[in-house]
Enzyme design. Structure first.
Site, PDB file in Angstrom:
ATOM      1  N   ASP A   1      -6.804   8.204   7.154  1.00  0.00           N
ATOM      2  CA  ASP A   1      -5.406   8.453   7.544  1.00  0.00           C
ATOM      3  C   ASP A   1      -4.721   9.680   6.958  1.00  0.00           C
ATOM      4  OD1 ASP A   1      -5.412   7.239   5.044  1.00  0.00           O
ATOM      5  OD2 ASP A   1      -4.212   5.501   5.632  1.00  0.00           O
TER       6      ASP A   1
ATOM      7  N   GLU B   1      -4.554   7.290  -5.790  1.00  0.00           N
ATOM      8  CA  GLU B   1      -3.394   6.417  -6.005  1.00  0.00           C
ATOM      9  C   GLU B   1      -2.498   6.961  -7.110  1.00  0.00           C
ATOM     10  OE1 GLU B   1      -2.518   4.114  -4.069  1.00  0.00           O
ATOM     11  OE2 GLU B   1      -4.308   3.335  -3.086  1.00  0.00           O
TER      12      GLU B   1
ATOM     13  N   GLU C   1       4.140   1.691   7.223  1.00  0.00           N
ATOM     14  CA  GLU C   1       3.779   2.758   8.176  1.00  0.00           C
ATOM     15  C   GLU C   1       4.569   2.722   9.483  1.00  0.00           C
ATOM     16  OE1 GLU C   1       0.957   2.707   5.058  1.00  0.00           O
ATOM     17  OE2 GLU C   1       1.535   1.042   6.364  1.00  0.00           O
TER      18      GLU C   1
ATOM     19  N   THR D   1       2.598  11.033   1.018  1.00  0.00           N
ATOM     20  CA  THR D   1       2.162   9.842   1.753  1.00  0.00           C
ATOM     21  C   THR D   1       2.639   8.547   1.106  1.00  0.00           C
ATOM     22  OG1 THR D   1       0.280   8.937   2.993  1.00  0.00           O
ATOM     23  CG2 THR D   1      -0.092   9.483   0.656  1.00  0.00           C
TER      24      THR D   1
ATOM     25  N   ARG E   1       1.337   8.093  -6.097  1.00  0.00           N
ATOM     26  CA  ARG E   1       2.383   7.236  -6.655  1.00  0.00           C
ATOM     27  C   ARG E   1       3.041   7.861  -7.880  1.00  0.00           C
ATOM     28  NH1 ARG E   1       0.942   1.143  -5.107  1.00  0.00           N
ATOM     29  NH2 ARG E   1      -0.826   1.509  -3.725  1.00  0.00           N
TER      30      ARG E   1
END
Length: 483
Positions: free
Chosen positions: A230, A98, A363, A447, A102
Site C-alpha cells: 500500500d 512502524e 483508511e 501514512t 508513528r
C-alpha cells in the site's frame, strides 16, 4: 464560492466536529488513566501494553491530533512527557517502518505545528538509531533494528527479504528531517531506495511485496495495494507534493503515474451492484480480494488527479469516487456497520467479509476526507458520520475504544490502536472542518496521518527551515468564521 474561500462553517459540521473531539478526549483520557507513557491501552483490561518497545506510541501518535483540536492542556502534558521521559535507548528490535511512521512522523509533525525544538531533537535521536538499517549492499533497508545496538535484520517469516511498503515508506519523514536539521544524510538514504527500485521498475509499475536487500531485485510474491504494498505507492505521489512538484522530484510522479496504470489494470467490477474493487495478483493469477487497507487508494487517486491533463484527471477522479463507494459499503454491508479486514468478491454476490475483525482502521475515512475536500460533495461527510456513529455504538466502552473480533457478531477485542487517535479521529475531525485547516497547499500527510509542512521551494536543497510558532491555529471551542 471555491473550496478555499469557504468561510462559513456549517452548523451540522460544527456539531459533528465537537462529537469527534469528545471521542478524542474519551480515548486520550482513558489512555492517560490506564496506560500513561506506554505504547497502547488495553481498555477492557484497563492497562497498558508496550507493543512497540515502550516508545510511548499512542502518546507520540496523538500529539498533532491534540494540537489540531485545540486541546492545549493535554498537548502540554504529553509534550512534557516527551521531554522528560521518552528514551530510545532500548534493547528492542523495532520495526523500522512502524517506528518511522508513528514516532518520527509524530514528532516531526508536533515540531512543525508547535515550533518546539524538543520534538525535533527526539526525532533526530530515534532516526539516528534507525539509520544503520539502510546499510545493505543494495541500499534497500532491513525492516527491523535493535534500537540500543544498531543490529539490523529482516523478519524471519520473509525468508530474508525486505517488504516493499516497509522499505518504501520512509521518504517523507527522512526528507523532512533533513530539511529541518540541514543534514542531508537522512534524505540520501531514503531517496536511494527509490533510485534502486527505479532500476527494477516494471512497465505496469506494480512491484511484488518482497525485495531482496542484498541484490535489490524483487522476489516472486504478491502484488497488492493492501497490506505490505500500500504505502509505497502513496509515498511516490506524496514525495512529489512534498518537493513542490519540481523537476528534482519528477521521477516520483512518473513512477506513480505508471503504477496507477497498473492499479487500473487490477480494477474489476462486481455483480449485481457494479462495485469497483482492486484485486491482487500473484504471477499471472488474479485474486478477487481487497483489503480495507487498500481503501486509502481513493484518497490517493483524488489527491493525484489534478496533476494530469483534464481528460485523464476526470477518469482518475471517477475511479476514486467509485472505489470510495465500495469502501463505504464494506462498512454498510455488515450487521455492525463496521468493515472487516478484507473482502472477497464472488460473481452475483458483490462482496463478502473475509477476515472479519475491525481494528479501528482509518483508511476509508481518510479517503472520504480527501474526496470531500477535493470535490465539495457533502455525501462524503455523511458517509464518514455514519462510520463514526458505528464506532461510537460498537467500539466505545467506559475505558476507551476497542476493535471488534467479529464485525458480524460485534464481539469486542482488547486493544485501542495508537492509529485510532493519530488517524481515524484526526481524519474524522478534518472531514468536518473547513479545508483551510491543515490545508493541502501547505501540508502533506504521512501514512500515519501526521501532517508535515511543505517547505518553500528555495529551501528544498536540504537547508534548515525556520518554522514559525505556532504555524497552526487550532479551533477553539466556539468556532464561527474561519478568518
Amino acid at each position: 464560492m471555491s473550496r478555499k474561500e469557504l468561510v462559513e462553517i456549517d452548523p451540522i459540521n460544527t456539531e459533528r466536529r465537537e462529537k469527534v473531539k469528545d471521542a478524542m478526549l474519551h480515548a486520550w483520557n482513558s489512555y492517560v488513566k490506564y496506560a500513561w507513557g506506554m505504547d497502547e491501552l488495553q481498555p477492557q483490561s484497563k492497562n497498558g501494553v508496550n507493543s512497540f518497545g515502550g516508545l510511548g506510541a499512542t502518546l507520540v501518535d496523538s500529539l498533532d491530533t491534540l494540537y489540531i483540536m485545540g486541546l492545549k492542556d493535554e498537548f502540554q502534558k504529553a509534550r512534557d512527557w516527551v521531554a522528560e521521559s521518552l528514551s530510545f535507548d532500548k534493547d528492542y528490535d523495532a520495526s523500522v517502518f512502524e517506528t518511522t511512521i508513528r514516532v518520527v512522523g509524530g514528532l516531526l509533525s508536533a515540531y512543525d505545528m508547535s515550533g518546539d525544538k524538543v520534538f525535533l531533537e527526539k526525532a533526530k535521536d530515534i532516526t539516528d538509531r534507525l539509520l544503520p538499517a539502510w546499510d545493505t549492499p543494495s541500499g534497500i533497508p532491513y525492516n527491523s533494528i535493535n534500537l540500543a545496538h544498531g543490529q539490523a535484520h529482516n523478519f524471519g517469516w520473509t525468508n530474508g527479504d525486505s517488504i516493499l511498503a516497509d522499505s518504501g515508506t520512509e521518504q517523507l519523514e527522512l526528507i523532512a528531517l533533513s530539511q529541518r536539521t540541514g543534514d542531508p544524510k537522512y534524505q540520501l538514504k531514503a531517496e536511494n531506495v527509490i533510485l534502486q527500485l527505479q532500476k527494477i521498475y516494471p512497465s505496469d509499475g506494480l512491484l511484488p511485496i518482497y525485495i531482496n536487500p542484498q541484490s535489490g531485485t524483487s522476489s516472486y510474491s504478491t502484488i497488492t495495494f493492501g497490506a505490505m504494498g500500500d504505502s509505497f505507492y502513496e509515498y511516490l505521489l506524496k514525495v512529489w507534493i512534498q518537493g513542490n512538484k519540481t523537476e528534482s522530484v519528477k521521477h516520483y510522479r512518473q513512477m506513480w503515474e505508471t503504477s496507477m496504470e497498473g492499479l487500473i489494470s487490477l480494477t474489476r467490477k462486481t455483480t449485481p451492484s457494479n462495485y469497483s474493487y482492486i484485486c491482487e495478483k500473484n504471477g499471472g493469477a488474479f485474486s478477487d480480494k481487497m483489503d480495507e487497507l487498500a481503501c486509502f487508494a481513493p484518497g490517493m487517486l483524488a489527491l493525484g488527479a489534478s496533476g494530469y491533463g483534464p481528460e485523464k484527471a476526470e477518469q482518475i477522479m471517477n475511479l476514486a469516487e467509485e472505489l470510495a463507494r465500495t469502501c463505504y459499503n464494506f462498512y454498510q454491508t455488515t450487521p455492525t456497520k463496521l468493515a472487516g479486514e478484507n473482502y472477497y468478491f464472488h460473481p452475483g454476490q458483490d462482496m463478502n467479509v473475509g477476515t472479519s475483525w475491525n481494528i479501528l482502521r482509518p483508511e476509508t475515512i481518510e479517503s472520504l476526507m480527501y474526496l470531500w475536500r477535493l470535490t465539495g460533495n457533502k455525501t462524503y461527510q455523511d458517509w464518514g458520520w455514519d462510520i463514526f456513529q458505528a464506532f461510537e455504538k460498537n467500539s466505545r466502552i467506559a475505558s476507551g475504544y476497542v476493535g471488534l473480533r467479529d464485525v458480524n457478531s460485534g464481539e469486542k477485542d482488547d486493544k485501542m490502536q495508537s492509529f485510532f487517535l493519530a488517524e481515524t479521529l484526526k481524519y474524522l475531525y478534518l472531514l468536518f472542518s473547513p479545508p483551510s485547516v491543515i490545508s493541502f497547499d501547505e501540508w502533506v500527510f504521512n501514512t500515519e496521518a501526521h501532517p508535515l509542512r511543505i517547505a518553500p521551494i528555495h529551501d528544498n536543497k536540504g537547508h534548515s527551515i525556520d518554522i514559525a510558532t505556532p504555524v497552526v491555529r487550532p479551533f477553539g471551542r466556539k468556532q464561527g468564521k474561519q478568518g
